[in-house]
Every structure is written in C-alpha cells, then in structure tokens.
Design a protein around this motif. Structure first.
Motif, PDB file in Angstrom:
ATOM      1  N   LYS A  93      11.867  -2.809  -0.153  1.00 50.86           N
ATOM      2  CA  LYS A  93      12.188  -4.502  -0.392  1.00 50.86           C
ATOM      3  C   LYS A  93      11.906  -4.536  -1.617  1.00 50.86           C
ATOM      4  O   LYS A  93      11.697  -5.711  -2.064  1.00 50.86           O
ATOM      5  N   PRO A 106      16.753   6.943  10.348  1.00 50.72           N
ATOM      6  CA  PRO A 106      15.899   7.154  10.813  1.00 50.72           C
ATOM      7  C   PRO A 106      14.789   6.037  10.492  1.00 50.72           C
ATOM      8  O   PRO A 106      14.806   5.696   8.961  1.00 50.72           O
ATOM      9  N   GLY A 107      14.481   5.376  11.205  1.00 49.52           N
ATOM     10  CA  GLY A 107      13.196   4.109  11.281  1.00 49.52           C
ATOM     11  C   GLY A 107      13.600   2.608  10.495  1.00 49.52           C
ATOM     12  O   GLY A 107      12.637   1.697   9.618  1.00 49.52           O
ATOM     13  N   LEU A 108      14.994   2.710  10.619  1.00 55.35           N
ATOM     14  CA  LEU A 108      15.948   1.430   9.961  1.00 55.35           C
ATOM     15  C   LEU A 108      15.518   1.155  10.497  1.00 55.35           C
ATOM     16  O   LEU A 108      16.150   1.449  11.539  1.00 55.35           O
ATOM     17  N   ASP A 149       7.664   2.203  -5.416  1.00 58.55           N
ATOM     18  CA  ASP A 149       9.735   2.845  -4.502  1.00 58.55           C
ATOM     19  C   ASP A 149       9.324   4.189  -4.258  1.00 58.55           C
ATOM     20  O   ASP A 149       9.837   5.129  -4.517  1.00 58.55           O
ATOM     21  N   ASP A 155      11.783   5.468  -3.099  1.00 59.43           N
ATOM     22  CA  ASP A 155      13.066   6.999  -2.835  1.00 59.43           C
ATOM     23  C   ASP A 155      13.305   7.004  -4.706  1.00 59.43           C
ATOM     24  O   ASP A 155      13.333   7.803  -5.312  1.00 59.43           O
ATOM     25  N   GLU A 173       4.023  -3.508   5.993  1.00 65.47           N
ATOM     26  CA  GLU A 173       3.308  -3.577   4.490  1.00 65.47           C
ATOM     27  C   GLU A 173       1.674  -4.216   4.953  1.00 65.47           C
ATOM     28  O   GLU A 173       0.781  -5.245   5.625  1.00 65.47           O
ATOM     29  N   ARG A 230       8.941   6.948   5.704  1.00 66.10           N
ATOM     30  CA  ARG A 230       9.017   6.028   4.536  1.00 66.10           C
ATOM     31  C   ARG A 230       9.149   4.483   4.857  1.00 66.10           C
ATOM     32  O   ARG A 230       9.139   3.743   4.646  1.00 66.10           O
ATOM     33  N   ASN A 231      10.422   4.548   5.635  1.00 67.94           N
ATOM     34  CA  ASN A 231      10.803   2.944   6.484  1.00 67.94           C
ATOM     35  C   ASN A 231      10.032   2.590   7.465  1.00 67.94           C
ATOM     36  O   ASN A 231       9.363   1.493   7.338  1.00 67.94           O
ATOM     37  N   THR A 232       8.429   3.248   7.852  1.00 69.08           N
ATOM     38  CA  THR A 232       8.028   2.704   8.587  1.00 69.08           C
ATOM     39  C   THR A 232       6.424   2.341   8.114  1.00 69.08           C
ATOM     40  O   THR A 232       6.582   0.322   7.896  1.00 69.08           O
ATOM     41  N   VAL A 233       6.238   2.662   6.696  1.00 63.81           N
ATOM     42  CA  VAL A 233       5.468   2.398   5.645  1.00 63.81           C
ATOM     43  C   VAL A 233       5.885   1.017   5.094  1.00 63.81           C
ATOM     44  O   VAL A 233       5.730   0.394   5.143  1.00 63.81           O
ATOM     45  N   GLU A 234       7.579   1.426   4.711  1.00 63.13           N
ATOM     46  CA  GLU A 234       8.245   0.405   4.157  1.00 63.13           C
ATOM     47  C   GLU A 234       7.825  -1.070   4.548  1.00 63.13           C
ATOM     48  O   GLU A 234       6.921  -2.034   4.329  1.00 63.13           O
ATOM     49  N   ASP A 235       7.820  -0.996   6.074  1.00 62.60           N
ATOM     50  CA  ASP A 235       7.931  -1.964   6.519  1.00 62.60           C
ATOM     51  C   ASP A 235       6.588  -2.681   7.648  1.00 62.60           C
ATOM     52  O   ASP A 235       6.660  -3.934   7.415  1.00 62.60           O
ATOM     53  N   THR A 270      14.791  -3.670   7.166  1.00 60.45           N
ATOM     54  CA  THR A 270      13.855  -3.408   7.914  1.00 60.45           C
ATOM     55  C   THR A 270      13.685  -5.254   7.575  1.00 60.45           C
ATOM     56  O   THR A 270      13.732  -5.776   7.114  1.00 60.45           O
ATOM     57  N   PRO A 271      12.567  -5.302   8.854  1.00 64.43           N
ATOM     58  CA  PRO A 271      12.393  -6.343   9.220  1.00 64.43           C
ATOM     59  C   PRO A 271      11.335  -7.512   7.403  1.00 64.43           C
ATOM     60  O   PRO A 271      11.560  -8.577   7.455  1.00 64.43           O
ATOM     61  N   ALA A 272      10.340  -6.050   7.236  1.00 66.25           N
ATOM     62  CA  ALA A 272       9.822  -7.252   5.962  1.00 66.25           C
ATOM     63  C   ALA A 272      11.364  -7.279   4.529  1.00 66.25           C
ATOM     64  O   ALA A 272      10.728  -8.178   3.751  1.00 66.25           O
ATOM     65  N   PHE A 314      10.322   9.791  -5.735  1.00 63.77           N
ATOM     66  CA  PHE A 314      11.162  11.057  -4.769  1.00 63.77           C
ATOM     67  C   PHE A 314      12.449  11.646  -5.852  1.00 63.77           C
ATOM     68  O   PHE A 314      12.118  12.465  -6.487  1.00 63.77           O
ATOM     69  N   GLY A 322       3.252  -0.355  -0.814  1.00 62.86           N
ATOM     70  CA  GLY A 322       4.336  -0.691  -0.927  1.00 62.86           C
ATOM     71  C   GLY A 322       4.632  -1.095  -2.392  1.00 62.86           C
ATOM     72  O   GLY A 322       5.340  -2.079  -2.773  1.00 62.86           O
TER      73      GLY A 322
END
Lengths: 182, 332
Positions: free
Chosen positions: B283, B43-45, A109, A111, A139, A132-137, B14-16, A114, A106
């Motif tokens: 984030k 997706p993933g959000l 960023d 985005d 942590e 991307r969103n999974t890895v971002e969340d 996301t929660p983070a 890319f 993290g």
C-alpha cells in the motif's frame, strides 16, 4: 539469501536493555497476544491460507536470540529460540529489529527491503509472500497485539509508536555519523 | 472514441491497499478474488466476497468505482468457478467485471446486464474487428489495450471503434502477446493465463553460491546477482540467458513501464482510462504512485505543459530502470 543488511541498527542504549527483556517469558506472552488477536480478528489469519501452519524463523540480527512463529490463529505458537535453531523452520527471515518492526506496522515496504537485501529470506517463498501480504493488509497497531480498545488503545499506540520513532531517529543518526563522507 | 476527463484506474491486492488507493485519488480500483479466476493469484493476496462487498461500499462512499478482474481462462468443462466469481462480483455491487474468456463474458452479458463489461488485456484485442466482435456479442463497454500498440495506433483504433479504451501507464510490463504466454507454464506447469500465476512463488528459490545469489524458477537459473547487488523476482521473460555464445536478457530487459510523460498524448489519442499495474505491490507503493499520477492527470486535464507533468512525476522515475514501452514505436 544472504543479508547485506544496511538497515538501522538498535542504538547501544536500547541494546543494553535487551538482556532485561530477554529475562521475561517473551514466548508465552507473544503466543498469548497472537492467540488473543486471532480470537478478535479471525479473518486476518484466513489470508495466510495453508501457510498458517508454516514455521517462520524470525531473526533480528541485532538481538542475541531469535523467534519461531507458527501463526495458526488461536493455535498460534511463538517461541524464543537460539539463532542456530533453524532446522525445523519453513522460512528464515533475518534483518535489523527496527526494520522488522517497520514491516509489521507498515512503515516500510517489504518488497523493497527484500530486493535491496536489507532483510534476507530463505526457505519457502510462497509462505513468505503469504505472510507479507497478510501483514500488509492487517495494518496492525501495538494496541491490537495487546488486545486494547478505546482511549487506552490510543494512548498505548501513541506511546509505543512514539518511543519507536525516537529509537529509529537515534539509529538513523548513529548510522549517519558512521557513514563515510561522500 | 473520444473521451472526457481521463479516469485513473489503480491496483488493489488487498482491502488495505484498496482503501489506500481510493484515499490517494483513484477514480477506480481493480481487484480480484482469492482464487485462480484472476491473473494475480498469489498467496495472501486478493479478496473474499465479504471483503469485496466492504471494498465496494468504501469506494462508493469516497466517490470511486471497483472493477473486478475475472480475467483468466476457464478450464475445459469447468467454468463454474468463473461464473460464481462473476455472480459474487455482481452481488457485491461492483461497477464492472474485467474478463477475457468468452464463456465468462457470455455469462455476465446474459445474467448481469446491470454490470459493465471491460475486455481484459488478457484477450489481446488490438484491432477494430476483434474489439467490435466483443462489443457486439457481449456488450463490452471498454477494452484494456495490449501493451504492444504505439500512440498513433491507439489513436487510429479509437477512431474506428465506439467503446472506451484503457491504457497501461505505469508498472510491470509483459513482453508477450498478452493472454498467450507459455513461458511460465513450460517451466512450472502453471500459466498466468489459466492459473493466474506467472512464476508461482512455490517454485522460486534464491540460492547462495560462491559467486553470488542465483534466482531460480523450478530449478531453471533465471539470473545471478553479485554479493550485495539488488535482486529481482525471477520471471522467465526477464531472465538472463546464453544464446549464440552471448549472455543477455534474451526476451526483455527487466524494466518497468512509465508512460507518465505521455499522458497528454494518450488523451489526444482518445484514451478514456489510464491503468497503473501492480496488484502485488504494497500500500505504500500504491499510495505514492497513485498520488503522483492523480496530480499529473489533473494537470493534464487542466492543460498543464509537459515540463509541469515531468516535475510531478519525477519521483516515480528514480531507482528502477524504466521504458515508455511500445507507445514510442522504437521499443519493438
């Protein structure tokens, strides 16, 4: 999409260590690590939804090999593959190793990397976005991947992140010394 | 309606990101569930019920509020998913539900009287009559203003209504009358207003060609980029097209809203809350933008001058092209 990668490259001294690392059974070790993580944090993988069965081809451009990752929870599989073995992948992600690691922890960023083409992505855009969103969340810290807790986890995180910080500084200094004067 | 201290409303995909926004100084965070009930269904959000409950607890412990966007329009004879989302938001202790569909507003008004109702920008309510209808019928307490109004119009509107107003100040900009965009559904069969996705990623491709990269949506070329040139996410309203023998951004330049320099004006116009767009952003981005706007809003509240506000927000105007949108009348 092609990479015009300008991210920090691995310093030569670190690159020389890579053949030693490549001799390790990296695929099975990373598979074990990912499956163990899924056992401890199943919710993390739920965020991927249907894309947990996608095959992600991850190509650190400053290494001689690449990885394929199927992040399917406790059925996850990581393999070390040749750079040409992209045929069965849903997504191909290419970029300097340090930049890819920065996405994982993290520091940077996704985005921005890319859209500025520091990393390149081809294949199923929706699978990339889910990852991307999974890895971002998530942590994630190094200790999470190694399954460590408590004081030992803190020590390992400090050690690995500290070492990564040093390598990044070396890479930055290296790229600055090669940059043309303004 | 006159307001006290302006509230800073920040995005959380996301929660983070929710935790990051709260820690950066958000007065309130808005988010949605992981389905088509909200307008950022990517997706993933987004959040599960369990994650929302944890997010609400975290926000409350840090003195912030959570607003849940259930702001797409329900399908004919299939409003159950939207009602369930509202029920879950209420069970989780959310401070408000942001909705546009009359069926959802009616369900919340009748079944969850303890929860505030905010009228989503998707409802495109921009007149005292439209806002009054929603306030009188469903007890709507706040309206998120469409991004087509000037500051003078917002001031006039606030004098004529007795509900709070929330104005976008930073982030992506929708050029269409909000809640009524057919561009994405024309190209992809999926609509931002019904399915919660503008330019669904499964229909986006970046194709390497001899003269650079083509960004396509469902096979339509939206833009082309020279080798090495920064690329953008292909949305139809910000695409480059040929018309009348001329190639241009036909609908809208690919610029972002930045009304940071107009915070004092928005306060004078009676705006209650300032909204930052970007639930799809990471984030790091959210932390940086929220932190800057926190300082700027605090400075405005303490009577800081325009130069001080500009200095605080200077870092937010680097890089991407930006506009003050409709707040300065000339944009239309």
């Amino acid at each position: 999409m092609g990479t015009g990668s300008t991210g920090p490259r691995l310093p030569a001294v670190v690159r020389h260590l890579i053949p030693t690392i490549a001799g390790l059974p990296l695929g099975p070790l990373l598979t074990l690590s990912l499956r163990s993580l899924a056992g401890r944090q199943p919710r993390l993988f739920e965020r991927l939804g249907e894309h947990r069965s996608a095959c992600y081809f991850i190509d650190p451009i400053d290494l001689a090999f690449a990885f394929t990752v199927i992040p399917d929870g406790e059925r996850s599989v990581v393999r070390v593959v040749r750079k040409s073995e992209t045929a069965t992948s849903s997504v191909v992600i290419r970029g300097p190793l340090l930049t890819l690691l920065s996405l994982l922890d993290g520091t940077l960023d996704g985005d921005a990397l890319f859209f500025s083409r520091v990393i390149s992505i081809s294949g199923r855009t929706e699978a990339v976005l889910a990852l991307r969103n999974t890895v971002e969340d998530a942590e994630l810290r190094p200790a999470d991947l190694l399954g460590l807790r408590g004081a030992l986890a803190g020590l390992v995180d400090t050690g690995i992140l500290g070492a990564l910080g040093v390598v990044r500084q070396m890479a930055d200094l290296n790229s600055r010394s090669k940059a043309p004067e303004a | 309606m006159t307001s006290g201290r302006m509230e800073l409303v920040c995005p959380a995909g996301t929660p983070a990101t929710l935790r990051a926004a709260v820690q950066a100084g958000a007065d309130a965070v808005y988010c949605g569930f992981r389905d088509e009930t909200n307008a950022r269904n990517f997706p993933g959000l987004n959040f599960s019920g369990e994650e929302l409950a944890e997010g609400v607890r975290f926000a409350r412990d840090h003195g912030s509020k959570v607003l849940v966007a259930i702001n797409t329009f329900a399908r004919v004879n299939d409003v159950a998913l939207w009602k369930k989302a509202a029920d879950t938001a209420a069970e989780c202790g959310a401070n408000a539900i942001i909705a546009a569909d009359i069926a959802v507003l009616d369900h919340v008004a009748k079944n969850h009287k303890q929860i505030r109702l905010h009228l989503s920008v998707q409802a495109a309510a921009a007149t005292p009559e439209a806002i009054g209808f929603h306030a009188n019928s469903f007890g709507v307490r706040r309206v998120v203003l469409p991004r087509v109004l000037s500051i003078q119009e917002i001031a006039a509107l606030n004098r004529a209504i007795d509900v709070e107003t929330e104005a976008f100040v930073f982030g992506g900009l929708c050029v269409m009358i909000e809640g009524r965009c057919y561009l994405s559904s024309y190209a992809t069969g999926k609509s931002p207003n019904l399915n919660g996705v503008c330019s669904p990623p499964e229909m986006v491709s970046y194709d390497e060609e001899t003269n650079g990269t083509a960004a396509r949506l469902s096979g339509f070329t939206i833009d082309r980029y020279e080798p090495g040139e920064p690329v953008g996410y292909p949305t139809l309203c910000k695409g480059k097209f040929k018309a009348g023998g001329k190639t241009s951004y036909l609908f809208e330049d690919p610029v972002s809203l930045n009304a940071g320099g107009m915070l004092a004006g928005l306060k004078a116009a009676g705006v209650t809350a300032l909204k930052i767009e970007g639930r799809q952003r990471g984030k790091g981005y959210v932390t940086e933008v929220v932190r800057a706007f926190r300082k700027a809003v605090d400075a405005v509240e303490q009577g800081g001058d325009a130069i001080e506000i500009d200095r605080i927000l200077a870092g937010q105007s680097e890089g991407a092209r930006q506009t003050t949108g409709a707040y300065k009348k000339k944009w239309r």
